[in-house]
Scaffold this active site. Structure first.
Site, PDB file in Angstrom:
ATOM      1  N   HIS A 198       6.142 -13.478   5.318  1.00 25.78           N
ATOM      2  CA  HIS A 198       6.523 -14.209   4.107  1.00 25.78           C
ATOM      3  C   HIS A 198       5.735 -15.499   3.949  1.00 25.78           C
ATOM      4  O   HIS A 198       5.338 -15.874   2.851  1.00 25.78           O
ATOM      5  CB  HIS A 198       8.007 -14.547   4.134  1.00 25.78           C
ATOM      6  CG  HIS A 198       8.879 -13.357   3.970  1.00 25.78           C
ATOM      7  ND1 HIS A 198       8.729 -12.489   2.928  1.00 25.78           N
ATOM      8  CD2 HIS A 198       9.881 -12.872   4.717  1.00 25.78           C
ATOM      9  CE1 HIS A 198       9.608 -11.527   3.040  1.00 25.78           C
ATOM     10  NE2 HIS A 198      10.318 -11.734   4.129  1.00 25.78           N
ATOM     11  N   ARG A 305       4.285  -1.180  -6.722  1.00 19.31           N
ATOM     12  CA  ARG A 305       5.083  -0.600  -5.622  1.00 19.31           C
ATOM     13  C   ARG A 305       6.551  -0.744  -6.017  1.00 19.31           C
ATOM     14  O   ARG A 305       7.017  -1.871  -6.223  1.00 19.31           O
ATOM     15  CB  ARG A 305       4.833  -1.368  -4.320  1.00 19.31           C
ATOM     16  CG  ARG A 305       3.451  -1.151  -3.711  1.00 19.31           C
ATOM     17  CD  ARG A 305       3.370  -1.912  -2.390  1.00 19.31           C
ATOM     18  NE  ARG A 305       2.222  -1.517  -1.598  1.00 19.31           N
ATOM     19  CZ  ARG A 305       1.102  -2.235  -1.493  1.00 19.31           C
ATOM     20  NH1 ARG A 305       0.979  -3.376  -2.133  1.00 19.31           N
ATOM     21  NH2 ARG A 305       0.107  -1.824  -0.736  1.00 19.31           N
ATOM     22  N   ARG A 341       3.989   3.521  -9.247  1.00 18.42           N
ATOM     23  CA  ARG A 341       3.997   4.483  -8.140  1.00 18.42           C
ATOM     24  C   ARG A 341       5.437   4.840  -7.822  1.00 18.42           C
ATOM     25  O   ARG A 341       6.285   3.959  -7.670  1.00 18.42           O
ATOM     26  CB  ARG A 341       3.333   3.882  -6.899  1.00 18.42           C
ATOM     27  CG  ARG A 341       3.347   4.858  -5.735  1.00 18.42           C
ATOM     28  CD  ARG A 341       2.683   4.311  -4.512  1.00 18.42           C
ATOM     29  NE  ARG A 341       3.516   3.314  -3.847  1.00 18.42           N
ATOM     30  CZ  ARG A 341       3.151   2.694  -2.737  1.00 18.42           C
ATOM     31  NH1 ARG A 341       1.968   2.943  -2.202  1.00 18.42           N
ATOM     32  NH2 ARG A 341       3.938   1.814  -2.177  1.00 18.42           N
ATOM     33  N   GLU A 440      -4.210   9.609   0.260  1.00 15.13           N
ATOM     34  CA  GLU A 440      -4.020   8.832   1.484  1.00 15.13           C
ATOM     35  C   GLU A 440      -3.789   9.719   2.702  1.00 15.13           C
ATOM     36  O   GLU A 440      -3.546   9.230   3.793  1.00 15.13           O
ATOM     37  CB  GLU A 440      -2.916   7.782   1.311  1.00 15.13           C
ATOM     38  CG  GLU A 440      -1.694   8.204   0.551  1.00 15.13           C
ATOM     39  CD  GLU A 440      -0.752   7.048   0.218  1.00 15.13           C
ATOM     40  OE1 GLU A 440      -1.003   5.898   0.602  1.00 15.13           O
ATOM     41  OE2 GLU A 440       0.274   7.319  -0.435  1.00 15.13           O
ATOM     42  N   ASN A 463      -5.032   2.062   3.083  1.00 14.85           N
ATOM     43  CA  ASN A 463      -4.181   1.595   4.186  1.00 14.85           C
ATOM     44  C   ASN A 463      -3.667   2.800   4.978  1.00 14.85           C
ATOM     45  O   ASN A 463      -3.651   2.797   6.204  1.00 14.85           O
ATOM     46  CB  ASN A 463      -2.980   0.793   3.654  1.00 14.85           C
ATOM     47  CG  ASN A 463      -3.417  -0.348   2.759  1.00 14.85           C
ATOM     48  OD1 ASN A 463      -4.577  -0.720   2.774  1.00 14.85           O
ATOM     49  ND2 ASN A 463      -2.502  -0.895   1.985  1.00 14.85           N
ATOM     50  N   ASP A 464      -3.245   3.823   4.236  1.00 12.50           N
ATOM     51  CA  ASP A 464      -2.776   5.032   4.903  1.00 12.50           C
ATOM     52  C   ASP A 464      -3.909   5.998   5.226  1.00 12.50           C
ATOM     53  O   ASP A 464      -3.887   6.646   6.270  1.00 12.50           O
ATOM     54  CB  ASP A 464      -1.717   5.743   4.041  1.00 12.50           C
ATOM     55  CG  ASP A 464      -0.353   5.105   4.220  1.00 12.50           C
ATOM     56  OD1 ASP A 464       0.033   4.865   5.378  1.00 12.50           O
ATOM     57  OD2 ASP A 464       0.314   4.820   3.214  1.00 12.50           O
ATOM     58  N   ARG A 474      -0.823   2.501  11.797  1.00  7.19           N
ATOM     59  CA  ARG A 474      -1.297   1.241  11.213  1.00  7.19           C
ATOM     60  C   ARG A 474      -0.486   0.028  11.653  1.00  7.19           C
ATOM     61  O   ARG A 474      -0.864  -1.104  11.369  1.00  7.19           O
ATOM     62  CB  ARG A 474      -1.412   1.355   9.682  1.00  7.19           C
ATOM     63  CG  ARG A 474      -0.134   1.318   8.898  1.00  7.19           C
ATOM     64  CD  ARG A 474      -0.383   1.763   7.456  1.00  7.19           C
ATOM     65  NE  ARG A 474       0.245   0.870   6.489  1.00  7.19           N
ATOM     66  CZ  ARG A 474       0.371   1.129   5.196  1.00  7.19           C
ATOM     67  NH1 ARG A 474      -0.111   2.235   4.676  1.00  7.19           N
ATOM     68  NH2 ARG A 474       0.936   0.279   4.391  1.00  7.19           N
ATOM     69  N   CYS A 511      -6.654   1.453  -4.367  1.00  3.18           N
ATOM     70  CA  CYS A 511      -5.654   0.386  -4.397  1.00  3.18           C
ATOM     71  C   CYS A 511      -5.260  -0.068  -2.987  1.00  3.18           C
ATOM     72  O   CYS A 511      -4.347  -0.863  -2.820  1.00  3.18           O
ATOM     73  CB  CYS A 511      -4.421   0.806  -5.186  1.00  3.18           C
ATOM     74  SG  CYS A 511      -3.610   2.259  -4.513  1.00  3.18           S
TER      75      CYS A 511
HETATM   76  C1  PEP Z   1      -2.242   2.445   0.829  1.00  2.00           C
HETATM   77  O1  PEP Z   1      -1.751   3.231   1.645  1.00  2.00           O
HETATM   78  O2  PEP Z   1      -3.446   2.099   0.847  1.00  2.00           O
HETATM   79  C2  PEP Z   1      -1.413   1.868  -0.249  1.00  2.00           C
HETATM   80  C3  PEP Z   1      -1.933   1.150  -1.217  1.00  2.00           C
HETATM   81  O3  PEP Z   1      -0.081   2.089  -0.190  1.00  2.00           O
HETATM   82  P1  PEP Z   1       0.912   1.293   0.785  1.00  2.00           P
HETATM   83  O4  PEP Z   1       0.145   0.173   1.431  1.00  2.00           O
HETATM   84  O5  PEP Z   1       2.008   0.824  -0.106  1.00  2.00           O
HETATM   85  O6  PEP Z   1       1.308   2.364   1.738  1.00  2.00           O
HETATM   86 MG    MG Z   2       0.174   4.116   1.284  1.00  6.17          MG
END
Ligand code: PEP
Ligand code: MG
Length: 589
Positions: A198, A305, A341, A440, A463-464, A474, A511
């Protein structure tokens, strides 16, 4: 920690929010409740003990309500977090269970609270999604404030600070950071915390430099020490030498001027030096963040999100609540697009009507679209709200964690059912919207050509995608050193997806966090992504950098990059080829 001969001390931490500030330290010296004693109570003392606990909860809630009332407008987002804290105080996971433990185990309230907190935290820690996982910190903060009231300790009051200082703390809770008055605090540094904490989120929102995860800043730094905080590099310099001070004053000036310059032109299009236009959009979690997207020149919302409304509550939000929120976002952003999403949550949460799941590998478990398709009523409620909001602006619907074509078909079927029911109910809606999927999971990337026949766009969630492609959890710090979006396998996979999309005439966006790091831009432009979406504060820098790069040059560069076997060589190649352009800006990021 390193010490130079001039006795200045350099501390290295994590960059929480970019920028440089120089000033006097102010140590937030709060008393911690370190040792919790356990003692048993007799049956006739149970009522007294539960009442003592109830009083502590009420006091903690009242303190929080006062903070919420006094919080500055810029901190709407953290006020939202605090409002969920208010609910958490009375949540059955914390409140009810603590009372149960006092009654059943005949122990003191402090011990019962400690036990409940540990259980709740471990439940959140088992959730693979880092956003949800980091919410275990909320439990910790709420529990800490109740505990302080139980044992009669005073809370730290940041709002009393009366001079411009840099805050040095072991850890700052959202309640504490929400008391910050912008004109008083120049920057933050903390022993704990990371990029997703935060403190870091708030510092970025307020655009105040912050360095986190320093481990021992509160032991090394004293109040009134002169310190330099370099939030861009994640460095803190204590008692800087004259020459260091001078150097950083110049850098600070450069940073500020540069930031103001790129912000001024952020609403202009992101056009590469050879004339190609890119759409640079914002990632948001709350409607309040729309302002930041607009202020930073976002060309729309590339990722909304939607998890936030489902958190920290005992039931699921109803259609009207979801619709009101989506409609607000869509109307505020119109005519620019809003990519909503669908729910990316896993079942590992104590939400009434959904039993808690025992999953050995939650990252590979019943998450996102899998959860939604297993719980069609919850999913349909959200889909109805999305289609209704689409009657008020430019909505795109995006499905997370798609692993196969069947999940897309199943969602289409539900969408048709939902549209029919909205028609019957005589409510305004729009079924004719663009529908895309997040790429992802490697199976989706490999099947991109087939999936491109079914949907209107792809959005790569790196990210995923990095986690699943490289088999790296991760959120597991032991394998964090392997987590690299520039891994040749990841680059090839992204290229495969974009190429498949182009062949079938659909656009591919990105994204994930990879899109917000300028070092990755030559590769992303070379691969041919059509749009990027990121945290609003990163938009001006990315737009600015795109204006300096040519797509033609990036394409040529990509050919070389694809020959690399090691991420480190790719990185080197980027700096060798684009060095001046990138490094000048990396410093001013
Ligand atoms: C991702 O996985 O890159 C993504 C944008 O979704 P989140 O980080 O919400 O899993
Ligand atoms: Mg994701």
């Amino acid at each position: 920690m390193s010490q130079t001969d001039t006795s200045e001390i350099i501390l290295k931490g994590i960059s929480g929010s970019p920028g440089i500030c120089i000033g006097k330290a102010y140590l937030v010296d709060k008393e911690g409740v370190d040792v919790i004693e356990k003692y048993t109570i007799s049956k006739d003392k149970v009522k007294k003990e539960t009442n003592r606990f109830r009083t502590a909860v009420t006091k903690a809630k009242n303190e929080l309500a006062d903070i919420i009332k006094g919080a500055p407008e810029e901190l709407r987002r953290s006020v939202n977090i605090l409002e969920t804290h208010l609910i958490l105080h009375k949540d059955k996971m914390l409140y009810g269970k603590t009372i149960d433990i006092i009654k059943n185990e005949l122990v003191n309230a402090e011990w019962a609270l400690k036990k409940t907190t540990a259980q709740a935290k471990s439940m959140f820690n088992n959730i693979p999604d880092p956003f949800l996982k980091s919410r275990s910190v909320d439990i910790e903060h709420v529990s800490e404030s109740i505990m302080r009231n139980l044992v009669g300790l005073k809370d730290v009051n940041i709002s009393n600070i009366d001079k411009r200082v840099i805050l040095v703390a072991h850890n700052l809770s959202p309640a504490e950071t929400s008391q910050i008055q912008l004109e008083k605090i120049m920057g933050f540094i903390t022993d704990r915390g990371g990029k997703a904490s935060h403190t870091s989120i708030i510092a970025r929102t307020l655009e105040i430099p912050a360095v986190l995860g320093l481990d021992n800043a509160t032991r090394v730094i004293k109040t009134d020490d002169i310190i330099i905080v370099d939030g861009s590099e994640g460095i803190v310099i204590v008692n800087p030498a004259e020459e260091t001070l001078l150097r950083y004053s110049v850098l600070r000036e450069k940073f500020e001027t540069h930031k103001a310059d790129i912000l001024r032109i952020s609403d202009r299009p992101a056009e590469s030096s050879d004339g190609q236009l890119f759409s640079i959009m914002g990632n948001i979690e709350l409607p309040e963040e729309i302002v930041a997207v607009k202020d930073h020149g976002g060309d729309g919302i590339g990722l909304f999100r939607t998890e936030f409304l489902y958190l920290n509550r005992i039931n699921f939000p109803d259609e009207q609540e979801l619709f009101d929120q989506y409609k607000e976002v869509v109307e505020l952003m119109a005519p620019k697009p809003v990519t909503i999403r669908t729910l990316d949550i896993n079942g590992d949460k104590e939400i009434s009507s959904v039993p808690t799941l025992e999953e050995a590998n939650p990252a590979l478990g019943l998450r996102a679209i899998r959860f939604c398709l297993k719980n069609p009523e919850i999913f349909k409620t959200q889909l109805r709200a999305i289609l209704r909001s689409a009657a008020y602006g430019n909505v795109r619907l995006m499905l997370p964690m798609i692993s196969g074509c069947d999940e897309i078909f199943a969602t289409f079927k539900l969408l048709d059912t939902v549209a029919e029911s909205l028609e019957k109910d005589g409510l305004a809606y729009n079924r004719d919207i663009k529908i895309g999927i997040m790429i992802e999971i490697p199976s989706a990337a490999i099947m991109a050509d087939a999936m491109a026949d079914l949907v209107d766009f792809f959005s790569i969630g790196t990210n995923d995608l990095v986690q699943y492609t490289l088999a790296i959890d991760r959120v597991n710090r032991h394998v964090a050193y392997l987590y690299n979006p520039l891994h040749p396998a990841v680059i090839r996979m992204i290229k495969h997806v974009v190429d498949a999309g182009k062949k079938k005439n659909i656009k591919t966006f990105m994204c994930g966090e990879m899109a917000s790091e300028i070092i990755n831009l030559p590769i992303l432009l070379g691969i041919g992504l059509d749009a990027l979406s990121m945290s609003p504060q990163s938009i001006p820098t990315i737009k600015n950098m795109i204006r300096k790069i040519s797509v033609k040059e990036s394409r040529l560069f990509l050919k070389e990059a694809l020959k690399q076997k090691f991420a480190i060589d790719t990185m080197q190649l980027i700096t060798d080829t684009f060095g001046d352009t990138l490094t000048n800006d990396i410093y001013a990021k």
